[in-house]
Structure formats: structure tokens, C-alpha cells
Design an enzyme around this catalytic site. Structure first.
Site, mmCIF file in Angstrom:
data_model
loop_
_atom_site.group_PDB
_atom_site.id
_atom_site.type_symbol
_atom_site.label_atom_id
_atom_site.label_comp_id
_atom_site.label_asym_id
_atom_site.label_seq_id
_atom_site.Cartn_x
_atom_site.Cartn_y
_atom_site.Cartn_z
ATOM 1 C CG ASP A 25 -1.883 -1.138 1.264
ATOM 2 O OD1 ASP A 25 -2.231 -1.636 0.185
ATOM 3 O OD2 ASP A 25 -2.252 -1.553 2.372
ATOM 4 C CB CYS A 26 2.445 3.215 1.911
ATOM 5 S SG CYS A 26 2.783 2.320 3.440
ATOM 6 C CB CYS A 29 4.217 -2.144 1.853
ATOM 7 S SG CYS A 29 2.721 -1.842 2.814
ATOM 8 C CB CYS A 366 1.034 2.898 14.489
ATOM 9 S SG CYS A 366 1.353 2.277 12.837
ATOM 10 C CB CYS A 368 0.104 3.538 9.371
ATOM 11 S SG CYS A 368 0.890 1.925 9.466
ATOM 12 C CG ASP A 410 10.053 28.829 -28.099
ATOM 13 O OD1 ASP A 410 10.702 29.812 -28.497
ATOM 14 O OD2 ASP A 410 9.721 27.885 -28.829
ATOM 15 C CB THR A 412 8.082 29.228 -33.127
ATOM 16 O OG1 THR A 412 8.372 30.557 -33.539
ATOM 17 C CG2 THR A 412 7.592 28.409 -34.317
ATOM 18 C CG ASP A 608 7.981 23.604 -29.627
ATOM 19 O OD1 ASP A 608 8.763 24.574 -29.547
ATOM 20 O OD2 ASP A 608 7.383 23.291 -30.672
ATOM 21 C CG ASP A 694 -2.759 3.137 13.566
ATOM 22 O OD1 ASP A 694 -1.951 3.861 12.982
ATOM 23 O OD2 ASP A 694 -2.944 1.943 13.281
#
Length: 714
Positions: A25-26, A29, A366, A368, A410, A412, A608, A694
Site C-alpha cells: 500500500d505504501c 511496505c 504508529c 502509518c 518560447d 514558435t 518545444d 491509528d
């Protein structure tokens, strides 16, 4: 990460193993998985991707896939060996995260309900029934906790949960312990589903591209797998079909619904020469198009690939919170231990009361919710931007965008369309504009010169006839001449026209007026008479003025930096209301950016072309316009794929929305913990509120981050 215990191994020659790892999950982990891999003999390096739900493991040849999968599964995640194609598939959907987490939660909930039922019928057996129901949920949690501790992640939420539950049973709070374990598992399940939504929103993009394309060969269309499309292939697109590849229309006109890719609600009418994107819908008309990319390189695939890579790049706030959590968690464990033992030892407090409060602090402490508060918002922001054609290369870039207060454009291809168009037709000697345009188009038929393309496009737009000319020839440095209906025509520069015949004062006055507006003027002559003037200019994009106004509304100053002639640049800039610096070489643009930075400005550069690459690289944030060169796209930090000037303001607005979301998330995570920390020590709240503080905070910050998936623009 590398294990210091391993002997030197040449990374370039190391074998690789690829795994699909679901249930993460994050970042914490991923850290558990990486730490576990580092304990395997023969380990060299592991790259774990939470967005992709994959792991690439490099080793010295001693690691067996079965050992890797056992180690990962012991941590509570699913692992299976994958080849390269499997690893590049979209990540697991939210439903898969639900099924992975739902089993333990439902089993624990059912066991808890049975325990309460037994307690109602046989009160003397309630304590044993509750302990058994507790074990149903706690055994898998404890197994993951000890697996994480054994492999280098001692301060995990699973270990804190296990200590709190066992401690609660020992002091007689069995009912609370069982309920807390159940609530913890429910919270995990909700976290997994919520975290999967951002991944699902990106993975869903790949579903926009159809599986089948209609390839046209020798006038016959036959279905082929879209994956087999290669550049140059001619595809037939019927009304209602999704376009199977990026390409250019070669025949036909249709209204293209680009909402799935760009978010635009109104279909855009496109015809020959216009670009179309994979995943968009042809709402009417039959189109023939030439593919310009393979399936693996189309717009959708590039968006998915870049966003997945970007999600691996942590924002400064996320990196700080990760470092903070590594100190914060052991600190909270120490505080909880002191709360549990000091009052009874020093002040004679009741052991059961203070141990209970110490256990509650373990759950409150915790990190988390705090750890996930930033990456969840960043992932949602990147996903939302990608669906609107706003590509950001990492959390650090997304965070830095909100600080921009000075943006250099820019001209053009950035503020302008990048191709000239006919802006004025001035009739002379009593001729009509349509007749002038028709003759000019006859002269330019078959030419690929930008001026010729502009004349032919104007003729097609106005619906004027283009009669066939004969004896056409180009005159170097002058123009083109041909014969049409017995009449000799010439179309070229004013200088070349004046050499053929004197131009009237009114014609010269009109030409001067058009030149002052930054337009290039050509004269059309029939024999020795000037019969019309045609003016051409690279015009601003339709949304350029509004887009610049939106930036001003955000408090961002803008300037045009261009290598074009000062007169043309000032004419364009004046119409758009933007300051101009013209006739600049690439090094001049670079110096202009650095000068603004020396004055304390946070500078963004939008361009570009290859000549924009140095300025893009030097800027605090470089933004490439869609359709630009590969060099610009690779050099830039972000890209607006659909070439809208207004999307630059949208990028900044999205960044600010993400940062507001992160600040709210951090406030919720820390605020709830602070409140319950005080109330727990004071004896007002216990284990139930602790787990809600938590898990509830984690679900709240994740749900708040997911609100960004519904962001519709600033």
C-alpha cells in the site's frame, strides 16, 4: 539497496528475477520487502515498485525464486514469478486488494460474532471464546510482525499491534483486545482498497486502447491485433470506433472525442494532416490514418510509463516524513514503555491501569497515517494529471511546481501553433478575395513549403476551387510562377513582384501595415499587374491569451523568450499581453533564466524545440509542450501533452491542490495522535479509541488524498 555483507559483484552481469508482488500500500511496505530480500544469501539489489506492484531482484546466482516468494509471503504479501511482459502489465486493481485483505478481516469478524453468541449462552465460556476469536485475527498479524522483525523491520505496525493485543489479554482486557484486532484488520482492508484506487485510475488508461485495429491494404480492411500496429501502417477508423494508435489523418474528416485522454468535453473536428491519439473516439465520418507509433509507444502507453516512473520519485516532504518516522516510531515505543512502568514504580500507580495506557500509546503512536499522507496525495495527483495530459516526472517536481512565480515561454510552437496560416487577403485592381485565394492555391498545388501549405489549407477551409495550373516552376529566392487559363501568374515576395512591375502606393501602404503587425506579405501578379496581397503569420494558439491570464490570476509573472524577429515577436506578444525578449540565441535564453533566478524568482520554462533544451534544463521546472521534440520532452521535468497554454496554469493549480491536501493530511495524522496521546495518558480513552486514532487516521488521510482523483482543474 545493497547489502554490505555481500562480496563485490559486477552489477552489470548479475542475473535478474522479476516478481509480481501484490498487497503493498505504501513505501513502508516496499521497505519491508527490500529489507527481507537483503537478508537472502547472494542478494545484490532489489527494486520494489508500489505503483506497479512489482519487484526486480538482482543476485549473484544463488537465490532461488521459491525462497524469495516464501520470504515475501511471510510478510503478508502475495508474490509470483513474472516475466518482463507480466511485470509491465497494469498493477492490481482495488478489487484484488480487497480480496487480499478481506479474508482475515471477515474470518476474525465471524469468530468474534460467534464468541459473543457463545458468551450470551454460556457466560462462563466467554473469555475462552474471545481469546480464540482473537487468535483468528492475531496469528496472521503476529506472523507478519515476526517475519518483518526477523528481516530487518522491527518497528512495524503489526509488531505494535501484537504487543498491544497480548498485553491487553494479560491484564484482563480480552474483549477490547479482540475488538481492536478486528478493527485493525478492517482498517487494513480499507487502506488497501483506497490505496489501490490511484493505481487503478492509471491502469484503467491502458483499457482505453482497443485490442483490434483495422489495417487497410490494397483497398481492403482487415482486423489485426492492435499490438501489431507499426509506424507507417494505414488504419481505417469507422464512426464510433476507438482509435488504436497514434497517427495522422490522411483522408476523411471526423469529430474526435478526446475526453478519455484530455478531459475535453467537446469533440474536435479533424481532417487530413491532423494528429490523433490512441484511445480517443471517432464520433462521425470514416477516417484513414497513418500510424506514427507502435502500441508500446503510443500516447497512452507513454503516459502510463512516465507516471509509474514518477511515482517512484519521492517528494521532499515524503523523504522528510520517512526519516522522521524512523526516529518517531522507536521514540513512541520508548514513551509507551515509560508510561507503562514509571508511574507504578515511582509513584505507586496501579500496574494494570498504566500498562493498559502504555499499550494504548503503542497503537496511537504508529506512524502509518503520517507515512502514507504524502505519497497517497502525490500518487493521486500524478494520476489525475496524467488523465488530463499533464505529465509530471516525480513527486519532487509536483511539489516544486506550486512555488513557481515566473514562467518564460518560447514563441514558435509554444504560444503559437508552430505553423503559419493565411491571416489577410487584400484584393487589388477590383479582384475578389476568393478569386485571389483560388489562383494562389493553383500555383502552390503539390508544394510542401510552409507557405504553400498555409495557402492550400485556407483554400480548403473557404471551399474555393483549385484549378489546375501548367508550366509551374519555382524561382529560387523569389516565389513560384505558372500559367492558368492562358494567363501568366506569379506569387512571391514583394521585392520580386516590384521587380516585375511597379506596385501602387495603396498596395505598398497595405503591405507596410501588415509587416508592422509581424506578418509576412506575398504579392500575386497576373501578367504585369498586381491583383492581390496575401499575409501569413504563425498565429497564437486559441487558448494562449486565456492561459496567460490564468497564470496571472495565480500570481505568476510571464515573459516570452524567442529567437524570432523583434517586430514579429512584439506583434504576437502585444496581442497576448505578455512581455517580450526577442532575437535570442539559446545561450541568451539560458542567461535570461539564470538572471531571474539570481533575483530570487522560482522560474519555469515552457518550450518545444531543441533550442529550448538548455533553458528547460536550467529552469527550476522545465515544461515541454506536447508534440515537441524528444530532446525537449526528455530534458523537461513536466509536459503538457496536448499543447494547450492553459495547461501550464493547470499544472501549477494541480500542484497547489496536492500540497494543500498533503498539509491537511499531515494535520489530521498528527492532530489525532496528539489529542489521543493526551487523553490516553489522562485515562480518558483506551484501546478502542487508540486503534481508531491509528487506523481511522490512515483511512481518513488516504480517502482525502483520493479526492484528488476527482480534481477538475483550478
Amino acid at each position: 539497496m545493497h547489502s554490505e555483507a555481500q562480496p563485490f559483484v559486477d552489477d552489470e552481469t548479475c542475473p535478474e528475477l522479476k516478481f509480481r508482488v501484490t498487497g503493498m500500500d505504501c513505501g513502508s511496505c516496499a521497505a519491508k520487502v527490500e529489507n527481507a530480500m537483503a537478508r537472502l544469501p547472494g542478494f545484490v539489489e532489489a527494486a520494489v515498485s508500489v505503483p506497479l506492484q512489482t519487484m526486480t531482484l538482482r543476485h549473484d546466482g544463488r537465490i532461488e525464486p521459491a525462497a524469495v516468494m516464501r520470504q515475501v509471503r511471510a510478510l503478508g504479501f502475495c508474490a509470483e514469478l513474472a516475466d518482463r511482459q507480466d511485470a509491465e502489465r497494469p498493477p492490481a486493481k482495488a478489487a484484488q486488494a480487497w480480496s487480499l485483505r478481506a479474508g482475515p478481516a471477515l474470518a476474525c469478524g465471524l469468530a468474534l460474532a460467534v464468541a459473543y453468541g457463545i458468551g450470551r449462552m454460556f457466560p462462563q465460556a466467554q473469555e475462552i471464546a474471545l481469546i480464540l476469536s482473537l487468535l483468528v485475527g492475531l496469528v496472521p498479524v503476529a506472523g507478519r510482525a515476526f517475519a518483518a522483525a526477523r528481516t530487518g523491520s522491527p518497528f512495524s505496525i503489526e509488531l505494535l499491534m501484537t504487543i498491544a493485543a497480548v498485553g491487553a489479554v494479560l491484564i484482563g482486557a480480552t474483549e477490547e483486545a479482540a475488538a481492536v484486532v478486528f478493527l485493525f484488520l478492517i482498517g487494513e482492508m480499507l487502506e488497501g482498497v483506497a490505496a489501490g484506487r490511484a493505481r487503478q485510475s492509471i491502469g484503467a488508461l491502458t483499457g482505453l486502447v482497443p485490442d483490434v485495429a483495422l489495417m487497410e491494404e490494397k483497398g481492403v480492411a482487415q482486423p489485426i491485433p492492435a499490438a501489431r500496429v507499426v509506424p507507417g501502417m494505414i488504419l481505417l477508423v469507422r464512426p464510433g470506433d476507438r482509435i488504436a494508435a497514434d497517427g495522422d489523418i490522411v483522408d476523411g474528416v471526423g469529430a474526435i472525442d478526446e475526453a478519455p485522454v484530455t478531459g475535453e468535453s467537446v469533440p474536435r473536428r479533424k481532417g487530413p494532416g491532423d494528429a490523433v491519439f490512441a484511445g480517443t473516439i471517432n464520433t462521425d465520418g470514416v477516417l484513414r490514418m497513418r500510424a506514427t507509433s507502435r502500441a508500446a509507444d503510443n500516447t497512452i502507453a507513454r503516459i502510463v510509463r512516465l507516471v509509474e516512473e514518477a511515482q517512484e520519485s519521492k517528494a521532499p516532504t515524503a523523504r522528510f516524513i520517512d526519516r522522521f518516522a524512523r526516529i518517531y516510531t522507536p521514540f513512541i515505543v520508548g514513551i509507551a514503555a515509560l508510561v507503562a512502568v514509571l508511574p507504578p514504580l515511582v509513584f505507586g500507580g496501579a500496574w494494570d491501569v498504566w500498562v493498559y495506557r502504555g499499550l494504548a500509546l503503542l497503537l496511537i503512536g504508529c506512524p502509518c497515517a503520517l507515512v502514507i499522507s504524502t505519497p497517497a496525495a502525490i500518487a493521486a495527483g500524478l494520476a489525475t494529471g496524467a488523465r488530463r495530459g499533464l505529465l509530471v516526472k516525480g513527486g519532487a517536481v509536483l511539489e516544486a511546481l506550486c512555488k513557481l512565480d515566473y514562467v518564460a515561454f518560447d514563441k514558435t510552437g509554444t504560444l503559437t501553433r508552430g505553423r503559419p496560416v493565411i491571416t489577410d487577403i487584400v484584393p487589388l485592381a477590383g479582384h475578389k478575395p476568393a478569386a485571389i485565394l483560388s489562383r494562389a492555391a493553383a500555383l502552390e498545388a503539390g508544394s510542401s513549403h510552409p507557405f504553400a501549405r498555409a495557402v492550400l489549407d485556407a483554400a480548403a477551409a473557404e471551399g474555393v476551387p483549385v484549378p489546375p495550373a501548367v508550366d509551374a516552376r519555382a524561382l529560387a529566392g523569389e516565389g513560384v510562377e505558372a500559367r492558368l487559363g492562358g494567363e501568366r501568374l506569379f506569387l512571391g515576395s514583394l521585392r520580386a513582384g516590384a521587380a516585375r512591375a511597379a506596385l501602387s502606393q495603396s498596395a505598398l501602404g497595405e503591405a507596410s501595415r501588415l509587416n508592422d503587425a509581424g506578418k509576412t506579405v506575398s504579392v500575386l501578379m497576373a501578367g504585369e499587374r498586381a491583383i492581390g496581397l496575401l499575409a501569413l503569420r504563425d498565429e497564437p494558439r486559441p487558448d494562449a491569451r486565456e492561459g496567460l491570464a490564468n497564470l496571472k490570476a495565480l500570481g505568476v509573472e510571464t515573459i516570452m523568450l524567442t529567437g524570432d524577429h523583434a517586430r514579429t515577436a512584439q506583434a504576437i506578444g502585444g496581442g497576448l499581453g505578455i512581455a517580450v525578449k526577442a532575437e535570442l540565441m539559446p545561450q541568451d535564453k539560458l542567461e535570461a533564466v539564470r538572471a531571474a533566478q539570481r533575483n530570487g524568482r522560482h522560474v519555469g520554462v515552457v518550450g518545444d524545440g531543441i533550442n529550448d533544451a538548455p533553458a528547460l534544463a536550467a529552469a527550476d521546472i522545465g515544461i515541454a509542450m506536447g508534440g515537441g521534440t524528444d530532446v525537449a520532452l526528455e530534458t523537461a521535468d513536466a509536459a503538457v501533452l496536448h499543447g494547450r497554454v492553459g495547461d501550464v496554469a493547470q499544472l501549477i493549480a494541480l500542484s497547489r491542490a496536492v500540497m494543500r491536501n498533503i498539509h491537511v493530511n499531515i494535520g489530521v495524522a498528527l492532530g489525532l495522535k496528539a489529542v489521543f496521546l493526551v487523553t490516553t495518558i489522562a485515562g480518558v480513552t483506551g484501546l478502542w479509541p487508540a486503534i481508531l486514532a491509528d487506523t481511522g487516521a490512515t483511512v481518513l488521510v488516504t480517502a482525502n488524498a483520493m479526492r484528488l482523483l476527482r480534481w477538475r482543474g483550478g
